[in-house]
Structure formats: C-alpha cells, structure tokens
Design a protein around this motif. Structure first.
Motif, PDB file in Angstrom:
ATOM      1  N   GLU A 107     -28.692  11.160  18.988  1.00  0.00           N
ATOM      2  CA  GLU A 107     -28.914   9.950  18.213  1.00  0.00           C
ATOM      3  C   GLU A 107     -30.373   9.536  18.292  1.00  0.00           C
TER       4      GLU A 107
ATOM      5  N   PRO B 205     -33.098   6.684  18.638  1.00  0.00           N
ATOM      6  CA  PRO B 205     -33.120   5.299  19.098  1.00  0.00           C
ATOM      7  C   PRO B 205     -33.592   4.373  17.969  1.00  0.00           C
ATOM      8  N   ASP B 206     -33.022   3.199  17.946  1.00  0.00           N
ATOM      9  CA  ASP B 206     -33.366   2.214  16.923  1.00  0.00           C
ATOM     10  C   ASP B 206     -34.766   1.667  17.216  1.00  0.00           C
TER      11      ASP B 206
ATOM     12  N   ARG C 128     -36.093  -0.990  16.277  1.00  0.00           N
ATOM     13  CA  ARG C 128     -36.055  -2.438  16.496  1.00  0.00           C
ATOM     14  C   ARG C 128     -35.834  -2.775  17.966  1.00  0.00           C
ATOM     15  N   GLU C 129     -35.094  -1.899  18.670  1.00  0.00           N
ATOM     16  CA  GLU C 129     -34.872  -2.125  20.106  1.00  0.00           C
ATOM     17  C   GLU C 129     -36.196  -2.107  20.863  1.00  0.00           C
TER      18      GLU C 129
END
Length: 89
Positions: free
Chosen positions: A4, A6-7, A9-10
């Motif tokens: 996945e 990572p976002d 925004r995190e």
C-alpha cells in the motif's frame, strides 16, 4: 496491507499536530501572564487611587488672626510690601 502507498496527508498531519500542542502551551502561558499582569495593575491602581470619600479629611480652614481676619497674607499685601521695600532702598 502489503504494497500500500502511504497517504501523503498523514505526513502533513503529524507536524501540524505537534505544532498545535506547542501553540496551546503558549496560549496557556500567555493567559497566565495576562492574569498576573491584570492583578498587578489592579493593585497598582488601588495604591494610586484617592482615598474613599469618608476617609478624606476634607478642606482645611485657615486660622484666623485678630478680629476674625485671615492670618495668611494675600497676594496684594505681599505685592504692596515688596513695592514699599523697593522704594525704601
């Protein structure tokens, strides 16, 4: 989940949260300082304020000389005395 992404925004949220905590601490410190200064101001003004109406002794009366005349010399009397002294010299 494996693989996945990572976002992004995190990554932005974490530093903003720590900055928020620091700002809240500064705000709390500023509020304490304001409270202390407000208290200090109140005490200082209380020292400078004139006494309450009942505490003030009121105007003083001049002492009277012979026959009820004021013992304090008036400005006109002083002026006349100075002129007489100059004429005598």
């Amino acid at each position: 989940m494996a693989g996945e992404i990572p976002d992004p925004r995190e990554a932005q949220i974490a530093p903003l949260k720590s900055e928020n905590v620091k700002l809240r601490e500064r705000l709390a410190q500023s509020e304490q300082t304001i409270a202390k200064l407000t208290d200090f101001r109140g005490h200082a003004l209380a020292r400078l304020a004139p006494p309450a109406r009942g505490d003030h002794p009121g105007p003083r009366r001049r002492r009277r000389g012979k026959q009820g005349e004021p013992s304090a010399r008036t400005a006109n009397q002083r002026h006349r005395d100075i002129q007489l002294m100059r004429q005598d010299s």
